[in-house]
Design an enzyme around this catalytic site. Structure first.
Site, PDB file in Angstrom:
ATOM      1  N   ASP A 195     -41.899 -26.481   6.002  1.00 42.49           N
ATOM      2  CA  ASP A 195     -42.293 -26.991   7.317  1.00 42.49           C
ATOM      3  C   ASP A 195     -43.807 -26.913   7.506  1.00 42.49           C
ATOM      4  O   ASP A 195     -44.431 -27.825   8.048  1.00 42.49           O
ATOM      5  CB  ASP A 195     -41.599 -26.188   8.424  1.00 42.49           C
ATOM      6  CG  ASP A 195     -40.107 -26.475   8.511  1.00 42.49           C
ATOM      7  OD1 ASP A 195     -39.652 -27.446   7.879  1.00 42.49           O
ATOM      8  OD2 ASP A 195     -39.407 -25.717   9.209  1.00 42.49           O
ATOM      9  N   GLU A 221     -39.938 -35.805   3.810  1.00 40.47           N
ATOM     10  CA  GLU A 221     -41.340 -35.630   3.443  1.00 40.47           C
ATOM     11  C   GLU A 221     -42.077 -36.963   3.360  1.00 40.47           C
ATOM     12  O   GLU A 221     -43.100 -37.081   2.704  1.00 40.47           O
ATOM     13  CB  GLU A 221     -41.444 -34.906   2.088  1.00 40.47           C
ATOM     14  CG  GLU A 221     -40.875 -35.653   0.904  1.00 40.47           C
ATOM     15  CD  GLU A 221     -39.384 -35.447   0.688  1.00 40.47           C
ATOM     16  OE1 GLU A 221     -38.938 -35.635  -0.454  1.00 40.47           O
ATOM     17  OE2 GLU A 221     -38.672 -35.092   1.648  1.00 40.47           O
TER      18      GLU A 221
END
Length: 315
Positions: A195, A221
């Protein structure tokens, strides 16, 4: 024998009714104003004081435009088509005593007093409602982890940007940015580290891109930068700058006691009308270029060529 009402009793009854009417008006959960035929305020209730900050003595005799510049109290009001009442409603920009603007819901109704037409103005401060709606919209269009815009917002902006590009023949370029081997980051360092990597990438991209560019996280991502009024060569320079920053670990980010190195692959495509019916077609071609970058070893910038499925490596 009929009871007669004396003038004194009539005056007392009238005063009681007048006081009751004023008390009711002050108890209404809205600002209540009355303007005369000239558009000047002749009555101003307690809630109006709470909304606008003025005392009644400060506004009596003043024009309604002092409080609502866009509203003409002496305008002609058409009957409500459903209720048959002479009322108009709408949202306007109002002004408090200190000069602060705020959104207000306002309704105007005509009344007749001793044969003279006046206007009752009902005002409600809708600042909280508008702020809540804006917050709901923000939540609906924002990725909660990175604070970037999401796919839905990006597609909305694509339609707007394409419309302008088609009209003025402006160049538009799309970058798709994907973290290489992101699964390894999560497996080696944990999901919290993953994260943090996503957030670091977001901050870095925001610093490099312009305010007019739209940066969105579209899932996992993968990120998209929509760059209006940007030709392919300029967008390629920006993409290379980003790729090098990540490859050289020049990112404002550390995980615990040390950095987590990562690289990105970037696919680029320029909007090409009429071949691209929409900017979503351009995004698909940028995604094909990204796929080629991954195939060629990652940590690369690859541009989509003019032919379908074609791609040109930059490094």
């Amino acid at each position: 024998m009929l009871k007669t009402t004396t003038p004194e009793q009539l005056a007392e009854i009238y005063e009681t009714e007048r006081q009751r009417a004023l008390a009711v008006i002050d108890a209404v959960d809205a600002g209540v104003l009355v303007t005369n035929q000239s558009g000047n305020i002749v009555m101003f209730n307690r809630m109006a004081h709470g909304i606008f900050g003025y005392l009644a003595d400060e506004v009596i005799g003043k024009p309604l435009s002092l409080l609502a510049p866009d509203v003409a109290a002496d305008r002609e009001i058409e009957p409500d088509s459903i209720l048959g009442h002479t009322t108009q409603r709408g949202e306007v920009n109002a002004v408090r005593k200190g000069g602060e603007d705020f959104p207000a819901e306002i309704s105007l109704s005509k009344i007749t007093v001793n044969g003279v037409t006046e206007t009752v103005v009902i005002v409600r401060d809708i600042s909280n409602r508008m702020a809540m709606l804006e917050e709901m919209r923000e939540n609906a269009t924002t990725d909660p982890l990175t604070g970037l815009k999401n796919r839905g917002y990006l597609l909305e902006r694509c339609a707007e940007v394409q419309s302008v590009a088609d009209r003025y023949h402006n160049p538009v370029t799309v970058l798709i940015i994907d973290i290489d081997d992101f699964r390894n980051v999560n497996e080696q360092h944990g999901f919290s580290a993953g994260d943090s990597v996503l957030q670091a990438l977001s901050r870095t991209c925001e610093k490099v891109l312009r305010r007019s560019d739209v940066l969105a996280r579209i899932g996992g991502e993968e990120f998209i930068a929509l760059m209006p009024e940007t030709p392919m060569d300029k967008a390629t320079e920006v993409a290379e700058r980003l790729r090098k920053q990540f490859a050289e670990n020049r990112v404002d980010f550390k995980w615990q006691d040390g950095p987590i190195p990562f690289t990105v692959s970037i696919g680029i495509a320029a909007y090409d009308s009429p071949r691209d019916k929409t900017l979503e077609d351009t995004i698909k071609r940028a995604d094909e270029a990204l796929f080629r970058a991954k195939q060629m070893g990652r940590n690369r910038v690859v541009r989509a060529l003019g032919r379908p499925g074609g791609a040109e490596p930059m490094i």
